[in-house]
Write a protein that holds these residues in place. Structure first.
Motif, short mmCIF file in Angstrom:
data_model
loop_
_atom_site.label_atom_id
_atom_site.label_comp_id
_atom_site.label_asym_id
_atom_site.label_seq_id
_atom_site.Cartn_x
_atom_site.Cartn_y
_atom_site.Cartn_z
N VAL A 238 6.05 0.76 3.61
CA VAL A 238 5.68 -0.38 2.79
C VAL A 238 6.91 -1.11 2.28
O VAL A 238 6.87 -2.31 2.00
N LEU A 242 4.40 2.07 -4.10
CA LEU A 242 3.03 1.62 -4.34
C LEU A 242 2.44 2.46 -5.46
O LEU A 242 2.26 3.65 -5.31
N GLY A 430 -0.18 -4.79 2.27
CA GLY A 430 0.13 -5.95 1.44
C GLY A 430 -1.04 -6.93 1.39
O GLY A 430 -1.43 -7.40 0.31
N TYR A 433 -4.06 -5.77 -0.68
CA TYR A 433 -3.88 -6.01 -2.10
C TYR A 433 -4.27 -7.45 -2.45
O TYR A 433 -4.93 -7.71 -3.45
N GLU A 434 -3.88 -8.39 -1.58
CA GLU A 434 -4.23 -9.79 -1.84
C GLU A 434 -5.74 -10.01 -1.77
O GLU A 434 -6.30 -10.77 -2.56
#
Lengths: 496, 316
Positions: A238, A242, A430, A433-434
Motif C-alpha cells: 500500500v 493502513l 485506495g 476507501y474512496e
C-alpha cells in the motif's frame, strides 16, 4: 545459485500508463515465488509478458541465462512456460483427454491414436491425484478439476516454468489444499513456479520467496519468508500505514425510505423483510448462492416478484423494470461492472449521462450537450475519476474509476435508494476507501444504501446494520454493536 | 509536437479517416476518369445511391444497436408492388404511396416484434422475412412487373426541386434528420448504448425492447418509402427489384465505420460510405467496365474497408 527465470528491467507502457516500470527479479528452479500487490500493481501484466501475450517495450526475460524475446504465446509455450489464468482456456465440449493434449494429439499418419491418447491422459490424471474419467466432457467438471486439467496441460507440454494467476479465488478450502499439494509436488520436481495471489496467508503458506509490486514498480523481493510478516508486506503493497481503512462514523438517521415485505421470486424464498432509513448503510452478507444478487434483481425489476410488496417512502410501488425502479428513485450498481455496468466502447461522459440526460432536454427532444459536458466534468472532478478526458472510452479506465463512473451515473439522477452489489470487488485498497467515503457521504445526505459484500471485514466495517442471508432467506439482522465474525459466519454457514 | 496535438491528430485519423479516403478517391477519379466531374454525372451518381442512401439511415441504427436487417431488399420490392397495385385499383396516388410505405412499416414491425419480444435472432428473423416478403411481392404482382397508369405518381421520382431531382433532395433531408436523431436525441444515444452493452443499457433504465421495435419499424418505413420512390422512378412495381440490396446497404454502413458489433456509428461516415459505393460503380461504368468485374471490385473494396477498420481498432 543462479536463477532459472529472470526478469531484467521489464518495462511496458500503455497509452497514458506505465504498467510495468523496470521490473527485475529472478526465480530459481524448484521454488515457489509469490507475487503480491494491489489490483493494477502490474502482476497480471508481468504474467502476460511471460506468456508472450504482451511484448514489453524494454527489458528482457532470461530463461536459463538465455534471452527470450517472446513475440507470441507459442514462443513462450515452446520455451516451456505455462501461465494458468483465472479464466481457464479449456474447450468445454471436448473430453478431458482431448483437452489435456490439445494441439498435440498422438497420431498415426494424421489419424488420432485414441488408445495412446487415453493412456497418456490417464497417466496424467493419476499424477494430479484426481480420479475422473478421461472420456468425460470438461464442462461437467468443477472449477477446481478444470484447473487441474489446465495444470496437466502445462505438464504435457513439458513446462518448466508454471505461473498461477489467483488460482484459489473460486475454490473451496478442501480444493485449495489439494491444489497446494500439487503445486508443492511440482516444486519438488524442479519446476520454477510463480504464484500470484491477493491472499496473504497463502503466500506465507506455500511460497519460498516473494516479490511486492506497487504501481507497476518492483518494491522489494524477500528471499526468506521467515524474515517478513503480514503487516510488513501490506505496508509495502500500500505504501503507507493502513489504520482503519473503513473510516466509519456514526450518522443521524431519518425517516424510513425503503421497505421490503415478504417478497418472493427466483432464488429468493422467504422471510425477506428489511427496511432502510435515511442516512443508513445496510450491509448484506452471505455465501455464494445465498440469494443476495437475486434479491437485488427482484427489487430492481429484473425478475418477477411472485409475492410481497415494496414501499418507497411509505408508498407501495410496483417495479417491473429498471426504468420504473429509477423513476422511483432506486438504482443498482451491478456486481459485474464490465458486463452489466459500463458501456465500455462509449465515452466516460456518455456513460455518466446515459440515464440523467432526460432531465435536461431542449424542446423536450434535443440533447443539451453543454449540460452533459458540465455534468461529466463535475463528477470527474468531484469523485476524482482518473481519466485523460471525459471523451475517453470507459473500458480504458481502471476498475475503481469505472465504478466511480457508474456511481456518477446515479449521482446525476435523483436517487434515494442505492443498491450496490459488491461495489469494491476487484478494486484496489485506495479506491475502496474512496468508494466508502462516497457511500458515507450519500448516507449523510439522507440517502439509503443497501450493499452486498462477500468481504466480511468490509461489511462489518462499513455497515450500520447487517442483514445475513442463507439459501434464499434472511436469517437475521444485526445492529452494529452486535457484529462479531463468529456470529455472522455461524448465521451465514449452511446448517449441516 | 505536443502530446495533445498528437492525440488530436490521432483522434481525427481514427474518426474521420474514411472521409479522407473519400476525398482522395474523389479527386483522383475527377482527374483520371473522363466526364466524372461533370454536373450531369454528379446528379446521376447521387440518383444512383438514393435507394441505398435512404435505407442506410435506418440500417445504421439497426447495426448500431447490435442487430442486422437483411429483409430490406424484399421490403423495397414488396412496398413498390403494393403501391402500384393500390394505385391501379383505386386510382389514388396518395393512397398508393401511403399504403406502400405502411406495408414497409408492417414488415419492420414484424421484424422488431420477433426480435425484441420473442427473442429471435435478428439475422435469421430478417432472412426469413426477406424470403416471405419477396414471395408476397411475386404473389401480389402475379410474378410480373406492374405498370402504373397514373402519371401523377411519377412526379415523386422524376421531378426537380431547384434543379435537383426530388429523390436526391429527399435523401439529403433524411440524412440530416437521422444525423440529428443519432447525435442529438436520447433515442440515438440509447441505440448506441444498447449496441455497446445491452445488459448495461437495460440496467441503466433504457427500455431495450421498445427501442429495438422502433428501430426495426423505422427501418421498414424507410425501406418502404425507398421502394415507393423506386417504383415511381421506374414507373412500375417490379417484384424482383433491389435483389441483394441489403448487402450494399450494410457494406456502405461498414465502409462508413459503423461497427458490426454495435455501439459505434456516425452519420458522416455513413453518408461517405454510401457515396463511395456509388462512386465506384459510377466510375467503373464511365470506364465501360463490365458488370461482372464491378462485383469483384466492390467486394474487394469492402474487404479492404473492414481490414482498415480492424487496424484502427487494434491501434486503440
Amino acid at each position: 545459485m543462479s536463477y532459472y527465470l529472470e526478469f531484467k528491467n521489464i518495462t511496458k507502457t500503455f497509452p497514458g500508463v506505465k504498467a510495468l516500470d523496470q521490473i527485475s527479479f529472478g526465480v530459481k528452479s524448484g521454488s515457489i515465488h509469490g507475487l503480491v500487490g494491489e489490483n493494477g500493481a502490474g502482476k497480471s501484466t508481468l504474467l502476460h509478458t511471460l506468456s508472450g501475450a504482451l511484448v514489453p517495450n524494454q527489458g528482457e526475460i532470461l530463461i536459463d541465462n538465455q534471452n527470450m524475446n517472446f513475440s507470441n504465446t507459442k514462443d513462450a509455450l515452446d520455451a516451456g512456460v505455462a501461465v494458468i489464468y483465472q479464466e481457464l482456456n479449456l474447450v468445454p465440449d471436448m473430453t478431458v483427454a482431448e483437452n489435456l493434449m490439445i494441439g498435440n494429439y498422438p497420431n498415426k499418419k494424421g489419424f488420432v491414436d485414441h488408445k495412446e491418447l487415453r493412456k497418456k491422459a490417464e497417466a496424467q490424471i493419476k499424477m494430479l491425484m484426481e480420479d475422473f474419467d478421461p472420456k468425460v466432457k470438461v464442462k461437467k467438471l468443477s472449477i477446481a478439476q478444470k484447473q487441474m486439467i489446465e495444470i496437466g496441460k502445462a505438464l504435457m507440454q513439458d513446462a518448466k516454468i508454471i505461473a498461477f494467476d489467483e488460482p484459489t479465488s473460486s475454490l473451496s478450502d478442501r480444493e485449495i489444499k489439494h491444489l497446494f499439494e500439487i503445486i508443492e509436488k511440482l516444486r519438488n520436481d524442479g519446476k520454477a513456479i510463480i504464484y500470484v495471489s491477493h491472499r496473504m496467508e497463502e503466500i506465507f503458506e506455500i511460497c519460498d520467496t516473494c516479490t511486492v509490486f506497487r504501481d507497476g514498480k518492483h518494491i522489494e523481493t524477500f528471499r526468506k519468508m521467515e524474515e517478513v510478516n503480514h503487516d510488513l508486506i501490506v505496508k509495502k503493497m500500500v505504501g503507507r500505514e493502513l489504520n482503519d481503512i473503513y473510516g466509519y462514523e456514526e450518522r443521524d438517521k431519518g425517516k424510513e425510505i425503503f421497505r421490503v415485505e415478504n417478497i418472493r421470486g427466483k432464488g429468493v424464498k422467504r422471510n425477506i423483510n428489511l427496511t432502510v432509513q435515511e442516512g443508513e448503510v445496510v450491509g448484506i452478507f452471505g455465501l455464494v448462492g445465498a440469494g443476495r444478487t437475486e434479491l437485488f434483481k427482484l427489487i430492481y425489476g429484473l425478475e418477477n416478484i411472485e409475492a410481497g410488496k415494496i414501499e418507497v417512502r411509505g408508498q407501495e410501488v410496483s417495479l417491473n423494470s429498471p426504468k420504473e425502479s429509477i423513476r422511483n428513485k432506486i438504482c443498482l450498481l451491478p456486481e459485474d461492472r464490465k458486463d452489466e455496468g459500463i458501456i465500455g466502447i462509449r465515452s466516460v461522459s456518455e456513460n455518466i449521462n446515459v440515464s440523467s440526460r432526460r432531465h435536461h432536454l431542449k424542446y423536450n427532444f434535443l440533447l443539451d450537450k453543454k449540460a452533459e459536458k458540465e455534468t461529466a466534468d463535475k463528477f470527474i472532478n468531484d469523485l476524482d475519476i482518473k481519466t485523460p478526458s471525459r471523451e475517453q472510452l470507459t473500458e480504458n479506465l481502471s476498475g475503481g474509476n469505472q465504478q466511480k463512473v457508474i456511481l456518477s451515473r446515479w449521482l446525476s439522477e435523483d436517487i434515494d435508494v442505492f443498491l450496490m452489489d459488491e461495489p469494491t470487488r476487484g478494486i484496489d485498497v485506495g479506491a475502496k476507501y474512496e468508494i466508502y467515503k462516497i457511500m458515507y457521504n450519500l448516507a449523510s445526505k439522507g440517502k439509503g444504501i443497501i450493499f452486498i459484500s462477500s468481504d466480511l471485514p468490509e461489511v462489518m466495517g462499513v455497515s450500520d446494520r447487517l442483514v445475513v442471508m442463507r439459501s434464499g432467506e434472511i436469517i437475521g439482522i444485526l445492529d452494529r454493536e452486535e457484529f462479531t465474525e463468529e456470529k455472522i459466519l455461524s448465521m451465514a454457514l449452511p446448517v449441516s | 509536437m505536443t502530446d495533445t496535438t498528437k492525440s488530436k491528430i490521432k483522434y481525427l485519423y481514427t474518426n474521420y479517416s474514411i472521409i479522407l479516403i473519400f476525398l482522395i478517391m474523389f479527386v483522383l477519379l475527377s482527374i483520371f476518369v473522363p466526364y466524372f466531374f461533370t454536373w450531369r454525372n454528379m446528379v446521376g451518381l447521387a440518383l444512383s445511391v438514393v435507394t441505398i442512401g435512404l435505407i442506410a439511415n435506418t440500417m445504421m441504427f439497426a447495426l448500431a444497436s447490435g442487430d442486422f436487417d437483411l429483409s430490406v431488399s424484399s421490403t423495397v420490392a414488396f412496398s413498390g408492388i403494393t403501391a402500384a397495385v393500390i394505385i391501379n385499383n383505386t386510382g389514388s396516388v396518395g393512397l398508393g404511396i401511403l399504403v406502400g410505405v405502411l406495408a414497409g412499416g408492417l414488415v419492420g414491425l414484424i421484424n422488431g416484434f420477433s426480435i425484441a419480444k420473442l427473442g429471435l435472432n435478428a439475422l435469421i428473423t430478417t432472412l426469413a422475412t426477406q424470403m416471405i416478403f419477396r414471395g408476397m411481392a411475386f404473389i401480389f404482382s402475379n410474378g410480373r412487373a406492374v405498370g402504373i397508369s397514373q402519371a401523377g405518381f411519377f412526379t415523386l421520382g422524376n421531378s426537380m426541386v431547384f434543379g435537383i431531382p426530388t429523390p436526391i433532395v429527399i435523401m439529403v433531408i433524411f440524412f440530416a434528420l437521422f444525423g440529428i436523431l443519432l447525435n442529438n436525441t436520447v433515442f440515438g444515444k440509447n441505440t448506441l448504448a444498447i449496441g455497446g452493452n445491452t445488459k448495461a443499457a437495460e440496467l441503466a433504465g433504457i427500455n431495450v425492447d421498445l427501442t429495438k421495435i422502433i428501430i426495426f419499424t423505422a427501418q421498414g418505413f424507410m425501406a418502404g418509402f425507398a421502394g415507393v420512390i423506386l417504383a415511381s422512378r421506374m414507373t412500375s412495381g417490379q417484384p424482383n427489384a433491389a435483389q441483394g440490396l441489403e448487402l450494399d446497404v450494410i457494406s456502405a454502413c461498414v465502409l462508413g465505420g459503423v461497427s458490426l458489433n454495435g455501439g459505434i456509428a456516425t452519420m458522416s461516415g455513413v453518408v461517405v460510405g454510401v457515396l463511395i459505393m456509388g462512386m465506384i460503380s459510377n466510375a467503373l461504368n464511365l470506364l465501360n467496365v463490365a458488370t461482372f468485374y464491378q462485383y469483384v471490385v466492390r467486394g474487394s473494396v469492402l474487404l479492404i474497408a473492414i481490414y482498415l477498420d480492424i487496424l484502427k481498432q487494434r491501434s486503440k
